[in-house]
Design a protein around this motif. Structure first.
Motif, PDB file in Angstrom:
ATOM      1  N   HIS A  90      51.952  22.889  56.678  1.00 38.20           N
ATOM      2  CA  HIS A  90      51.884  21.690  57.519  1.00 38.20           C
ATOM      3  C   HIS A  90      51.784  22.037  59.005  1.00 38.20           C
ATOM      4  N   GLU A  91      52.172  23.254  59.378  1.00 38.57           N
ATOM      5  CA  GLU A  91      51.951  23.707  60.755  1.00 38.57           C
ATOM      6  C   GLU A  91      50.520  24.185  60.966  1.00 38.57           C
ATOM      7  N   SER A  92      49.874  24.588  59.883  1.00 42.29           N
ATOM      8  CA  SER A  92      48.551  25.217  59.981  1.00 42.29           C
ATOM      9  C   SER A  92      47.403  24.238  59.832  1.00 42.29           C
ATOM     10  N   LEU A  93      47.687  22.992  59.423  1.00 41.75           N
ATOM     11  CA  LEU A  93      46.611  22.027  59.179  1.00 41.75           C
ATOM     12  C   LEU A  93      46.899  20.744  59.927  1.00 41.75           C
ATOM     13  N   GLU A  94      45.929  20.281  60.682  1.00 39.60           N
ATOM     14  CA  GLU A  94      46.047  19.043  61.447  1.00 39.60           C
ATOM     15  C   GLU A  94      45.049  18.023  60.903  1.00 39.60           C
ATOM     16  N   LEU A  95      45.530  16.813  60.653  1.00 36.52           N
ATOM     17  CA  LEU A  95      44.673  15.741  60.167  1.00 36.52           C
ATOM     18  C   LEU A  95      44.552  14.661  61.226  1.00 36.52           C
ATOM     19  N   GLU A  96      43.359  14.122  61.382  1.00 34.70           N
ATOM     20  CA  GLU A  96      43.123  12.923  62.182  1.00 34.70           C
ATOM     21  C   GLU A  96      42.495  11.898  61.258  1.00 34.70           C
ATOM     22  N   LEU A  97      43.340  11.083  60.631  1.00 33.89           N
ATOM     23  CA  LEU A  97      42.852  10.148  59.625  1.00 33.89           C
ATOM     24  C   LEU A  97      41.909   9.090  60.195  1.00 33.89           C
ATOM     25  N   PRO A  98      42.221   8.459  61.348  1.00 33.34           N
ATOM     26  CA  PRO A  98      41.280   7.455  61.867  1.00 33.34           C
ATOM     27  C   PRO A  98      39.903   8.038  62.182  1.00 33.34           C
ATOM     28  N   ALA A 108      58.162  23.750  48.246  1.00 30.69           N
ATOM     29  CA  ALA A 108      57.989  24.014  46.813  1.00 30.69           C
ATOM     30  C   ALA A 108      56.593  23.593  46.352  1.00 30.69           C
ATOM     31  N   PHE A 109      56.123  22.449  46.870  1.00 32.60           N
ATOM     32  CA  PHE A 109      54.713  22.090  46.659  1.00 32.60           C
ATOM     33  C   PHE A 109      53.968  22.529  47.906  1.00 32.60           C
ATOM     34  N   ASP A 110      52.947  23.360  47.724  1.00 36.76           N
ATOM     35  CA  ASP A 110      52.229  23.912  48.870  1.00 36.76           C
ATOM     36  C   ASP A 110      50.739  23.939  48.588  1.00 36.76           C
ATOM     37  N   PRO A 111      49.950  23.100  49.281  1.00 38.45           N
ATOM     38  CA  PRO A 111      48.500  23.129  49.085  1.00 38.45           C
ATOM     39  C   PRO A 111      47.824  24.324  49.752  1.00 38.45           C
ATOM     40  N   GLY A 112      48.593  25.148  50.457  1.00 35.80           N
ATOM     41  CA  GLY A 112      48.012  26.290  51.154  1.00 35.80           C
ATOM     42  C   GLY A 112      48.070  27.586  50.371  1.00 35.80           C
ATOM     43  N   VAL A 113      48.072  27.503  49.029  1.00 32.69           N
ATOM     44  CA  VAL A 113      48.222  28.698  48.192  1.00 32.69           C
ATOM     45  C   VAL A 113      46.885  29.258  47.711  1.00 32.69           C
ATOM     46  N   GLY A 114      45.780  28.815  48.289  1.00 33.52           N
ATOM     47  CA  GLY A 114      44.474  29.226  47.778  1.00 33.52           C
ATOM     48  C   GLY A 114      44.274  30.733  47.731  1.00 33.52           C
ATOM     49  N   ALA A 115      44.674  31.431  48.779  1.00 35.82           N
ATOM     50  CA  ALA A 115      44.500  32.886  48.801  1.00 35.82           C
ATOM     51  C   ALA A 115      45.368  33.554  47.736  1.00 35.82           C
ATOM     52  N   LEU A 116      46.572  33.035  47.512  1.00 35.73           N
ATOM     53  CA  LEU A 116      47.444  33.584  46.472  1.00 35.73           C
ATOM     54  C   LEU A 116      46.865  33.337  45.079  1.00 35.73           C
ATOM     55  N   VAL A 117      46.334  32.133  44.855  1.00 35.67           N
ATOM     56  CA  VAL A 117      45.719  31.814  43.560  1.00 35.67           C
ATOM     57  C   VAL A 117      44.606  32.806  43.243  1.00 35.67           C
ATOM     58  N   ASP A 118      43.759  33.058  44.236  1.00 34.06           N
ATOM     59  CA  ASP A 118      42.668  34.021  44.035  1.00 34.06           C
ATOM     60  C   ASP A 118      43.206  35.435  43.828  1.00 34.06           C
ATOM     61  N   ALA A 119      44.181  35.825  44.647  1.00 30.67           N
ATOM     62  CA  ALA A 119      44.691  37.195  44.585  1.00 30.67           C
ATOM     63  C   ALA A 119      45.348  37.505  43.242  1.00 30.67           C
ATOM     64  N   LEU A 169      44.988  15.098  51.135  1.00 33.09           N
ATOM     65  CA  LEU A 169      45.593  16.082  52.037  1.00 33.09           C
ATOM     66  C   LEU A 169      46.851  15.522  52.703  1.00 33.09           C
ATOM     67  N   ALA A 170      46.806  14.253  53.123  1.00 36.04           N
ATOM     68  CA  ALA A 170      47.968  13.641  53.765  1.00 36.04           C
ATOM     69  C   ALA A 170      49.144  13.586  52.791  1.00 36.04           C
ATOM     70  N   CYS A 171      48.887  13.204  51.551  1.00 35.91           N
ATOM     71  CA  CYS A 171      49.953  13.162  50.545  1.00 35.91           C
ATOM     72  C   CYS A 171      50.473  14.568  50.261  1.00 35.91           C
ATOM     73  N   ALA A 172      49.572  15.536  50.164  1.00 37.62           N
ATOM     74  CA  ALA A 172      49.967  16.917  49.882  1.00 37.62           C
ATOM     75  C   ALA A 172      50.873  17.468  50.976  1.00 37.62           C
ATOM     76  N   LEU A 173      50.529  17.198  52.235  1.00 39.83           N
ATOM     77  CA  LEU A 173      51.361  17.680  53.340  1.00 39.83           C
ATOM     78  C   LEU A 173      52.707  16.969  53.358  1.00 39.83           C
ATOM     79  N   ASP A 174      52.719  15.683  53.017  1.00 39.91           N
ATOM     80  CA  ASP A 174      53.970  14.927  52.972  1.00 39.91           C
ATOM     81  C   ASP A 174      54.916  15.523  51.928  1.00 39.91           C
ATOM     82  N   ILE A 175      54.412  15.768  50.716  1.00 40.43           N
ATOM     83  CA  ILE A 175      55.265  16.314  49.663  1.00 40.43           C
ATOM     84  C   ILE A 175      55.605  17.777  49.946  1.00 40.43           C
ATOM     85  N   HIS A 176      54.723  18.489  50.622  1.00 44.00           N
ATOM     86  CA  HIS A 176      55.032  19.857  51.068  1.00 44.00           C
ATOM     87  C   HIS A 176      56.277  19.856  51.947  1.00 44.00           C
ATOM     88  N   ARG A 177      56.349  18.911  52.897  1.00 43.69           N
ATOM     89  CA  ARG A 177      57.518  18.830  53.777  1.00 43.69           C
ATOM     90  C   ARG A 177      58.760  18.381  53.007  1.00 43.69           C
TER      91      ARG A 177
END
Length: 325
Positions: A138-146, A100-111, A87-95
């Motif tokens: 990246h605004e919609s998902l917050e990660l706390e890795l530690p 262009a790379f967006d891990p938040g496309v789940g609803a679109l994939v299904d639709a 998830l951290a890598c996905a958000l980094d490349i999203h930014r």
């Protein structure tokens, strides 16, 4: 575990281990000797890929990904370290890819008929998915890795299919290192990572597939040594609706399947996870934006583009034509 006689190989013997996973097959070509326990290695490779699938599959109802997707907005969800790394890598490349790379496309994939919900586009679901995404991923998902947890700040359905297979290959490479394999090639579908070279010292030769729907043909050969490669394209998985062919890769910025002249993009990187995600990002970005993005990020990438005269190559790094910078 004691080795059986079938586990013992002469020094430098090449063997292939493989098995089913993630809707395809994993494989590992290994130069082995009698210091390698192939039975244990095969089991650990299979377990590594299975772990990624169990955590990140959008098809398994009890996966950690589905658990996060179903969690209420604002609720912290404990997640395994492996998934948080992805998830951290996905958000980094999203930014870095400007969405262009967006891990938040789940609803679109299904639709659009590529997910677990339906096998054909649904106009109402597409409209709902478009209306439900006022914030970037990246605004919609917050990660706390530690703390080993994540939470959604807004409604969000994640899909990690553009990065999880690459990560699974990295986990395979880690297992190979742990077992002492110094010459190996790990593969899952179109994602590969070389551990060292071949036993002879020569790099691993990997075929680059020609992007032709319904056919398997070789376009060229790539040489790998301690390097990963991933390819994204519009030719392997798609839906035909009338006279249109819809790619399974989503362009979140248009809320629709990718629709440009790029047939495939191949990316080299130190990790297969990053190669996988960047190949997806460049495919979505298209020829002009994608090439500029790859150059800006210092990526080694090969674009195969459809033109009236046939496939045209444009490459950066070692893929560049002689005389190009």
């Amino acid at each position: 575990m004691p080795k059986t006689s079938s586990d013992r190989l002469a020094p430098g013997t090449h063997t292939t281990l493989q098995g089913p996973a993630m809707g395809t097959r994993w494989s590992a070509g290994v130069y082995a000797d009698d210091t390698l326990d192939l039975t244990a290695l095969r089991q650990d490779l299979a377990a590594a890929v299975q772990q990624v699938d169990e955590q990140m599959s959008p098809w398994k109802p009890d996966s950690d990904l589905i658990r996060l997707n179903r969690a209420p907005v604002g609720a912290w969800v404990d997640l395994p370290a492996e998934m948080l790394e992805v998830l951290a890598c996905a958000l980094d490349i999203h930014r870095l890819s400007a969405g262009a790379f967006d891990p938040g496309v789940g609803a679109l994939v299904d639709a659009w008929g590529f997910g677990a919900m339906r096998d054909a586009p649904d106009a109402a679901a597409i409209h709902a998915a478009r209306q439900a995404a006022p914030f970037t991923t990246h605004e919609s998902l917050e990660l706390e890795l530690p703390a080993g947890r994540a939470r959604k700040r807004a409604p969000l359905q994640l899909d990690l299919c553009g990065i999880a297979k690459g990560y699974a290959v990295d986990r395979m490479a880690a297992v190979l290192h742990q077992h002492g394999a110094r010459h190996a090639l790990a593969a899952l579908d179109g994602e590969l990572r070389a551990v060292g070279s071949q036993a002879s010292g020569a790099p691993w030769a990997v075929a680059l597939e020609r992007p032709e729907p319904g056919h398997r043909a070789v376009h060229g050969v790539i040489e790998l040594q301690d390097l990963a490669v991933a390819t994204s394209g519009d030719y392997r998985r798609y839906l035909e609706v009338g006279n249109a062919r819809l790619s399974h890769t989503m362009d979140a910025r248009r809320a629709a399947p990718v629709n440009n002249s790029v047939a495939s993009v191949t990316v080299l990187a130190r990790t297969c996870m990053r190669a996988d995600a960047w190949a997806t990002a460049l495919l979505v970005a298209g020829p002009a934006e994608g090439l500029a993005m790859a150059q800006r990020m210092g990526l080694e990438a090969l674009f195969l583009m459809r033109r009236a005269e046939g496939l045209v190559e444009m490459g950066l790094g070692r893929f560049a034509s002689p005389g190009e910078s």
